[in-house]
Design a protein around this motif. Structure first.
Motif, PDB file in Angstrom:
ATOM      1  N   GLY A   1      10.325  -4.715  -0.905  1.00 55.61           N
ATOM      2  CA  GLY A   1       9.282  -4.247  -1.825  1.00 55.61           C
ATOM      3  C   GLY A   1       9.498  -2.802  -2.244  1.00 55.61           C
ATOM      4  O   GLY A   1       9.485  -2.467  -3.440  1.00 55.61           O
TER       5      GLY A   1
ATOM      6  N   LEU B   1       5.287   8.801  -3.420  1.00 55.82           N
ATOM      7  CA  LEU B   1       6.526   9.069  -2.678  1.00 55.82           C
ATOM      8  C   LEU B   1       6.845   7.813  -1.878  1.00 55.82           C
ATOM      9  O   LEU B   1       6.054   7.407  -1.020  1.00 55.82           O
ATOM     10  CB  LEU B   1       6.324  10.261  -1.730  1.00 55.82           C
ATOM     11  CG  LEU B   1       7.523  10.619  -0.862  1.00 55.82           C
ATOM     12  CD1 LEU B   1       8.677  11.164  -1.699  1.00 55.82           C
ATOM     13  CD2 LEU B   1       7.125  11.636   0.209  1.00 55.82           C
TER      14      LEU B   1
ATOM     15  N   PRO C   1       0.829  -1.221   0.000  1.00 59.89           N
ATOM     16  CA  PRO C   1       0.000   0.000   0.000  1.00 59.89           C
ATOM     17  C   PRO C   1       0.857   1.261   0.000  1.00 59.89           C
ATOM     18  O   PRO C   1       1.774   1.398   0.807  1.00 59.89           O
ATOM     19  CB  PRO C   1      -0.780  -0.116   1.330  1.00 59.89           C
ATOM     20  CG  PRO C   1       0.098  -0.939   2.220  1.00 59.89           C
ATOM     21  CD  PRO C   1       0.946  -1.818   1.351  1.00 59.89           C
TER      22      PRO C   1
ATOM     23  N   VAL D   1      12.260   1.036   2.696  1.00 65.45           N
ATOM     24  CA  VAL D   1      12.408   0.423   4.022  1.00 65.45           C
ATOM     25  C   VAL D   1      12.656  -1.079   3.952  1.00 65.45           C
ATOM     26  O   VAL D   1      13.147  -1.673   4.898  1.00 65.45           O
ATOM     27  CB  VAL D   1      11.171   0.687   4.918  1.00 65.45           C
ATOM     28  CG1 VAL D   1      10.978   2.163   5.188  1.00 65.45           C
ATOM     29  CG2 VAL D   1       9.914   0.089   4.323  1.00 65.45           C
ATOM     30  N   GLY D   2      12.292  -1.716   2.855  1.00 61.21           N
ATOM     31  CA  GLY D   2      12.436  -3.168   2.738  1.00 61.21           C
ATOM     32  C   GLY D   2      12.528  -3.564   1.274  1.00 61.21           C
ATOM     33  O   GLY D   2      12.666  -2.713   0.387  1.00 61.21           O
TER      34      GLY D   2
HETATM   35  C1  LIG Z   1      -2.489   3.171   3.869  1.00 63.13           C
HETATM   36  C2  LIG Z   1      -0.982   3.115   3.773  1.00 63.13           C
HETATM   37  C3  LIG Z   1      -0.329   4.101   3.057  1.00 63.13           C
HETATM   38  C4  LIG Z   1       1.068   4.072   2.944  1.00 63.13           C
HETATM   39  N1  LIG Z   1       1.679   5.047   2.221  1.00 63.13           N
HETATM   40  C5  LIG Z   1       3.010   4.989   2.021  1.00 63.13           C
HETATM   41  C6  LIG Z   1       3.655   5.947   1.177  1.00 63.13           C
HETATM   42  O1  LIG Z   1       3.028   6.872   0.642  1.00 63.13           O
HETATM   43  N2  LIG Z   1       4.978   5.807   0.983  1.00 63.13           N
HETATM   44  C7  LIG Z   1       5.697   4.789   1.566  1.00 63.13           C
HETATM   45  O2  LIG Z   1       6.911   4.706   1.331  1.00 63.13           O
HETATM   46  N3  LIG Z   1       5.125   3.896   2.383  1.00 63.13           N
HETATM   47  C8  LIG Z   1       3.805   3.944   2.609  1.00 63.13           C
HETATM   48  N4  LIG Z   1       3.208   3.011   3.408  1.00 63.13           N
HETATM   49  C9  LIG Z   1       4.039   1.989   4.066  1.00 63.13           C
HETATM   50  C10 LIG Z   1       4.424   0.924   3.043  1.00 63.13           C
HETATM   51  O3  LIG Z   1       3.276   0.237   2.631  1.00 63.13           O
HETATM   52  C11 LIG Z   1       5.409  -0.053   3.664  1.00 63.13           C
HETATM   53  O4  LIG Z   1       6.589   0.626   4.002  1.00 63.13           O
HETATM   54  C12 LIG Z   1       5.743  -1.157   2.663  1.00 63.13           C
HETATM   55  O5  LIG Z   1       4.632  -1.995   2.488  1.00 63.13           O
HETATM   56  C13 LIG Z   1       6.927  -1.953   3.140  1.00 63.13           C
HETATM   57  O6  LIG Z   1       7.186  -2.934   2.152  1.00 63.13           O
HETATM   58  P1  LIG Z   1       8.651  -3.491   1.969  1.00 63.13           P
HETATM   59  O7  LIG Z   1       8.544  -4.763   1.182  1.00 63.13           O
HETATM   60  O8  LIG Z   1       9.571  -2.461   1.430  1.00 63.13           O
HETATM   61  O9  LIG Z   1       9.133  -3.766   3.425  1.00 63.13           O
HETATM   62  P2  LIG Z   1       8.985  -5.109   4.255  1.00 63.13           P
HETATM   63  O10 LIG Z   1      10.140  -5.982   3.913  1.00 63.13           O
HETATM   64  O11 LIG Z   1       7.601  -5.655   4.143  1.00 63.13           O
HETATM   65  O12 LIG Z   1       9.174  -4.506   5.699  1.00 63.13           O
HETATM   66  C14 LIG Z   1      10.361  -3.730   6.002  1.00 63.13           C
HETATM   67  C15 LIG Z   1      10.156  -3.019   7.312  1.00 63.13           C
HETATM   68  O13 LIG Z   1       9.115  -2.030   7.173  1.00 63.13           O
HETATM   69  C16 LIG Z   1       8.104  -2.267   8.122  1.00 63.13           C
HETATM   70  N5  LIG Z   1       6.806  -1.961   7.554  1.00 63.13           N
HETATM   71  C17 LIG Z   1       6.150  -2.648   6.596  1.00 63.13           C
HETATM   72  N6  LIG Z   1       4.950  -2.088   6.368  1.00 63.13           N
HETATM   73  C18 LIG Z   1       4.849  -1.037   7.201  1.00 63.13           C
HETATM   74  C19 LIG Z   1       3.851  -0.088   7.462  1.00 63.13           C
HETATM   75  N7  LIG Z   1       2.663  -0.111   6.863  1.00 63.13           N
HETATM   76  N8  LIG Z   1       4.089   0.835   8.392  1.00 63.13           N
HETATM   77  C20 LIG Z   1       5.247   0.876   9.052  1.00 63.13           C
HETATM   78  N9  LIG Z   1       6.232  -0.010   8.857  1.00 63.13           N
HETATM   79  C21 LIG Z   1       6.035  -0.946   7.940  1.00 63.13           C
HETATM   80  C22 LIG Z   1       8.217  -3.732   8.463  1.00 63.13           C
HETATM   81  O14 LIG Z   1       7.687  -4.010   9.755  1.00 63.13           O
HETATM   82  C23 LIG Z   1       9.709  -3.945   8.423  1.00 63.13           C
HETATM   83  O15 LIG Z   1      10.331  -3.515   9.605  1.00 63.13           O
HETATM   84  C24 LIG Z   1       1.822   3.020   3.568  1.00 63.13           C
HETATM   85  C25 LIG Z   1       1.146   2.053   4.299  1.00 63.13           C
HETATM   86  C26 LIG Z   1      -0.227   2.097   4.413  1.00 63.13           C
HETATM   87  C27 LIG Z   1      -0.941   1.030   5.182  1.00 63.13           C
END
Ligand SMILES: Cc1cc2nc3c(=O)[nH]c(=O)nc-3n(C[C@H](O)[C@H](O)[C@H](O)COP(=O)(O)OP(=O)(O)OC[C@H]3O[C@@H](n4cnc5c(N)ncnc54)[C@H](O)[C@@H]3O)c2cc1C
Ligand code: FES
Length: 254
Positions: A77, A70, A54, A74-75
């Motif tokens: 994805g 934007l 998301p 962080v990970g």
């Molecule tokens: C409604 C919504 C809107 C969002 N909008 C944005 C945006 O505009 N831009 C953006 O960069 N990100 C946004 N995020 C967060 C984003 O979805 C996650 O950072 C992303 O899914 C992580 O995927 P990854 O495979 O990179 O990391 P993963 O490998 O899945 O996780 C890496 C690290 O990030 C943490 N993480 C994963 N998801 C989240 C989350 N939702 N919140 C906090 N920490 C998380 C995990 O716990 C882990 O520590 C949003 C989330 C939601 C629910």
């Protein structure tokens, strides 16, 4: 109505070590999208990532038919999204969730963002400006480099900043900014790390200010089917992806 669209990547701007800005387009006009709504993106470039991610809609440029995301790396994805190239395709389900409430005439509104939570506030600010009002942003980050798109925010309205190291704006957290002591607001919209939003909600409650927060619970389907994003509320357990991500603080059990 939800759409599943193959959006074409126009540009991939590496804004800083942490952030990338994706500008996407489609041959047909993009659907109506409200600030605070999000897209679920399919991460095709990784064979090990099965769940969509998301991401908030950061901005809509109707003249160019562009949608901006934007992304904070962080990970795996989000790093895959950051490695997209112009011309690539990004499959997105959109628009998802319920967004922020537009302020009524003459309501003094403050938009408070922290970290990547500032993303949906740019589109919100644009729509507020289109009503003839001037949006006021209060943006917080650890350090100056963690505040992306500053010029875009400044082009829309008034911008106040806090950084934890004092490298830009006032030193400290958003809830410590002097504007909260010297100015009055009727409505606050906030998105960012949960501790920040809880502190903003606490400030709003103590000062009888209407306040909406955008939750970033972990999500999978994004459609209200898997129940992995549930938040306990005054109306029972609600799926943040479908009933949110924006909630009035009065419905949260914080
Ligand atoms: C409604 C919504 C809107 C969002 N909008 C944005 C945006 O505009 N831009 C953006 O960069 N990100 C946004 N995020 C967060 C984003 O979805 C996650 O950072 C992303 O899914 C992580 O995927 P990854 O495979 O990179 O990391 P993963 O490998 O899945 O996780 C890496 C690290 O990030 C943490 N993480 C994963 N998801 C989240 C989350 N939702 N919140 C906090 N920490 C998380 C995990 O716990 C882990 O520590 C949003 C989330 C939601 C629910
Ligand atoms: S993410 Fe599946 S129900 Fe919300």
């Amino acid at each position: 109505m939800k759409h599943i669209l193959d959006l074409k990547v126009i540009t991939v701007e590496q804004i800083s070590v942490r952030y990338v800005l994706l500008k996407l387009t489609h041959p047909s006009p993009l659907p109506e999208i409200f600030p605070g709504q999000f897209v679920e993106v399919r991460v095709d470039s990784s064979p090990t990532i099965f769940l969509r991610r998301p991401i908030s809609v950061n901005f809509l440029d109707r003249e160019r038919n562009e949608l901006w995301l934007l992304v904070a790396k962080v990970g795996s994805g989000t790093r895959s999204l950051a490695s997209l190239k112009p011309g690539d395709t990004l499959n997105c389900i959109l628009p998802l969730g319920k967004g922020f409430t537009m302020p009524r005439d003459f309501e003094r509104m403050l938009l408070v963002g922290g970290g990547v939570g500032i993303a949906p506030l740019l589109l919100f600010g644009k729509l507020i400006k289109e009503t003839g009002a001037t949006p006021t942003f209060l943006l917080g980050a650890r350090t100056a480099a963690d505040i992306p798109e500053l010029d875009n925010f400044k082009a829309l309205g008034r911008v106040m900043i806090t950084t934890e190291d004092g490298s830009l704006g006032e030193k400290g957290f958003v809830t410590m900014h002097s504007c909260l002591k010297t100015e009055n607001y009727d409505r606050i919209a906030t998105c960012g790390p949960k501790p920040m939003m809880m502190a903003v909600a606490d400030f709003a409650r103590k000062n009888s200010i209407v306040c909406e927060v955008s939750l970033e619970n972990l999500m999978a389907c994004g459609l209200g089917a898997c129940l992995c994003c549930v938040e306990k509320t005054t109306q029972g357990n609600l799926c943040v992806c479908k009933e949110g991500p924006v909630f009035n603080i009065n419905s949260l059990l914080w």
